[in-house]
Design an enzyme around this catalytic site. Structure first.
Site, PDB file in Angstrom:
ATOM      1  N   CYS A  31       0.817  -1.214   0.000  1.00 54.65           N
ATOM      2  CA  CYS A  31       0.000   0.000   0.000  1.00 54.65           C
ATOM      3  C   CYS A  31       0.849   1.262   0.000  1.00 54.65           C
ATOM      4  CB  CYS A  31      -0.936  -0.001   1.200  1.00 54.65           C
ATOM      5  SG  CYS A  31      -1.929   1.507   1.309  1.00 54.65           S
TER       6      CYS A  31
ATOM      7  N   CYS B 116      -1.568   1.612  -3.074  1.00 55.07           N
ATOM      8  CA  CYS B 116      -2.622   2.630  -2.937  1.00 55.07           C
ATOM      9  C   CYS B 116      -2.099   4.058  -2.857  1.00 55.07           C
ATOM     10  CB  CYS B 116      -3.463   2.372  -1.686  1.00 55.07           C
ATOM     11  SG  CYS B 116      -3.389   0.730  -0.992  1.00 55.07           S
TER      12      CYS B 116
ATOM     13  N   LYS C 299      -0.226   5.323  -6.077  1.00 57.07           N
ATOM     14  CA  LYS C 299      -1.229   5.319  -7.147  1.00 57.07           C
ATOM     15  C   LYS C 299      -2.169   6.506  -7.010  1.00 57.07           C
ATOM     16  CE  LYS C 299      -4.879   3.191  -6.393  1.00 57.07           C
ATOM     17  NZ  LYS C 299      -5.772   2.109  -5.951  1.00 57.07           N
TER      18      LYS C 299
ATOM     19  N   TYR D 196      -9.325  -3.507 -11.339  1.00 49.79           N
ATOM     20  CA  TYR D 196      -9.203  -2.113 -10.904  1.00 49.79           C
ATOM     21  C   TYR D 196      -7.812  -1.550 -11.138  1.00 49.79           C
ATOM     22  CZ  TYR D 196      -6.806  -3.416  -6.538  1.00 49.79           C
ATOM     23  OH  TYR D 196      -5.901  -3.883  -5.632  1.00 49.79           O
TER      24      TYR D 196
ATOM     25  N   GLU E 109      -7.403   1.744 -13.387  1.00 54.13           N
ATOM     26  CA  GLU E 109      -6.851   2.952 -12.769  1.00 54.13           C
ATOM     27  C   GLU E 109      -5.624   3.447 -13.519  1.00 54.13           C
ATOM     28  OE1 GLU E 109      -8.340   2.303  -8.163  1.00 54.13           O
ATOM     29  OE2 GLU E 109      -6.375   1.554  -8.757  1.00 54.13           O
TER      30      GLU E 109
ATOM     31  N   HIS F  37     -28.909  20.340  -0.417  1.00 56.35           N
ATOM     32  CA  HIS F  37     -28.961  20.891  -1.769  1.00 56.35           C
ATOM     33  C   HIS F  37     -28.103  22.147  -1.884  1.00 56.35           C
ATOM     34  CE1 HIS F  37     -30.767  21.703  -5.665  1.00 56.35           C
ATOM     35  NE2 HIS F  37     -30.937  22.963  -5.289  1.00 56.35           N
TER      36      HIS F  37
ATOM     37  N   GLU G 110     -27.373  14.296  -2.872  1.00 59.78           N
ATOM     38  CA  GLU G 110     -28.774  14.380  -2.461  1.00 59.78           C
ATOM     39  C   GLU G 110     -29.649  13.378  -3.214  1.00 59.78           C
ATOM     40  OE1 GLU G 110     -31.103  17.951  -3.795  1.00 59.78           O
ATOM     41  OE2 GLU G 110     -29.134  18.558  -4.566  1.00 59.78           O
TER      42      GLU G 110
END
Length: 464
Positions: free
Chosen positions: A43, A48, A51, A180, A184, A439, A444
């Site tokens: 990682c 991670c 990346k 992934y 990515e 909002h 929302e």
């Protein structure tokens, strides 16, 4: 007085191993942790963290374009790969130093060496060729990129490891894979200016994710100019005289590339680890088999993280480490909870997801209500970008519980973390409905989808 050298010996200095070693040492136990490369594991060093830094860098090309719609004149832009890599390396070094200091403060002994099992209570340190003993051994050695070694020319290819240390940004890159990591990096290199071709043997990229999000991100990537070749694969990579490469596809096409990247899965780091000497059983993929408490087949050996091939995510390894310490050193038997784990794909647009996909829910529940909204987020309107956002809730029609939540769009990963709490807590669709909308936000939509888009009943689609 223990007759072992250590109360706990940890093999591997990734996120899971470091957490277990640090927390156990802080309890006053004698702990050693061995790491042959750099503290921080996949990682921090080659996964991670670097990346995500490259993802941030790659987004600026679109953000500069979008700024014009808001009245900004950005002017000529130029990207320098070497500057990015140097900044990334400095940040990785900072994080590695933090990992090391935290271990030292807790009182753990750091051993900079490869360690292999010599028995159920014995570990050999290869740097000094000495054997030490421990009452408990924890294997947290992680995994590595699959080298796809059977393909002719695989030696010419890079994996995600090498992608972080390229001397130059490739003008053209071919990426093999549809998971992934492949997706990515396809977006990263495209955003930084490279021509990208993604080759995947399956019908759709991102197997295991919800189909609406898979279709949405694939369409968006292709609109940006990323060439996606599904139902095809590489059969050979040839080096050319100009130091470039030719990627030969099964379908017959030959693609010129400065780099060819293999992103075809990962494999556990159990080769030559000595598992057989300690009586540690491996599965058919080479991963260490464990029970619900991370115990291996050897009573004195535990394993966690990617080497067990349960869920290959950093927070999962850390969670498993916490449960291990609670169980073995604090007298609180705790099983890792691996249900409804939120996750993200840092593609562009981004995917955030937690819980069951629509397909999975249809197999588990008799009646499933599916709520979906597709819209242009406000930030895209003045920018002139036609990219849509997708929000999707999957609901068990009988209990009304929201069993899956899926987002495609800006900051989807951040939303998925919060939605992960909602799904884990078992909130119902009624809980969502009576929550006031904030909002104007894209989020929302999650609390204003009052009517199902459609219903799955015994696997068949019905109008709502």
């Amino acid at each position: 007085m223990s007759h072992y050298d250590y109360d706990l010996f940890v093999m591997g200095g990734g996120s899971g191993g470091v957490r277990a070693a640090r927390r156990t040492a802080a309890l006053g136990r004698k702990v050693a942790i061995a790491e042959e490369f750099r503290m921080g594991g996949t990682c921090v060093i080659r996964g991670c963290v670097p990346k995500k830094l490259l993802v941030y860098a790659s987004k600026f090309s679109e953000e500069f374009e979008d700024a014009a719609g808001y009245g900004w004149s950005v002017g000529e832009t130029r990207f320098d790969w070497a500057t990015l890599i140097a900044a990334k390396d400095a940040e990785i070094q900072r994080l590695e130093d933090i990992y090391t200091r935290n271990l030292e403060k807790a009182g753990a002994e750091i051993l900079k060496t490869r360690a292999v099992l010599e028995g159920p209570h014995a570990v050999r340190l290869l740097e000094t060729d000495t054997v030490v003993t421990a009452e408990r051994i924890l294997i947290a050695v992680g995994g590595r990129a699959n080298p796809f070694a059977d393909m002719p020319g695989a030696e010419h290819c890079i994996t995600s490891n090498e992608a972080f240390h390229l001397k130059r940004l490739p003008e053209r890159i071919v990426i093999l894979g549809g998971g992934y990591i492949a997706v990515e990096f396809a977006n990263i290199f495209h955003g930084l200016g490279a021509h990208v071709t993604l080759v995947y043997r399956g019908k759709k990229i991102l197997a295991g994710f919800d189909d609406d999000l898979r279709d949405g991100v694939s369409a968006a990537m292709q609109r940006k100019g990323i060439d996606i070749r599904c139902e095809d694969t590489l059969v050979e990579v040839r080096q050319k005289a100009d130091c470039r490469f030719e990627a030969v596809l099964k379908g017959g096409d030959r693609l010129d590339a400065d780099e060819v990247m293999l992103a075809v899965g990962r494999k556990p780091n159990t080769e030559d680890l000595g598992c057989e000497k300690a009586g540690v059983t491996l599965d058919h993929l080479g991963a260490i088999e464990v029970d619900d408490y991370s115990r291996t087949s050897a009573p004195s050996v535990w394993a966690l993280g990617d080497v067990t091939n349960r869920l290959q995510l950093t927070p999962v390894a850390i969670h498993e480490a916490m449960c291990f310490v609670d169980t073995e050193f604090l007298g609180k038997p705790t099983k890792p909870d691996l249900e409804t784990v939120p996750t993200a794909v840092f593609s562009q647009p981004e995917i955030g997801t937690t819980g069951l996909t629509e397909c999975e829910a249809g197999e588990r529940f008799r009646t499933v209500e599916v709520y979906t909204a597709r819209f242009r987020p406000m930030r895209n309107i003045l920018a002139g970008r036609d990219e849509q956002m997708i929000t999707k809730l999957v609901v068990d029609g009988e209990s009304r519980k929201v069993v899956g939540a899926h987002i495609l769009g800006p900051d989807a990963g951040e939303l998925a973390q919060v939605l992960g709490i909602c799904v884990k807590a078992g909130l119902t669709k009624d809980d969502f409905d009576r929550t006031m909308a904030l909002h104007p936000t894209a989020a929302e939509e999650l609390v204003t989808m009052y009517t199902p888009s459609y219903i799955l009943r015994d696997g068949a689609v019905e109008d709502a």
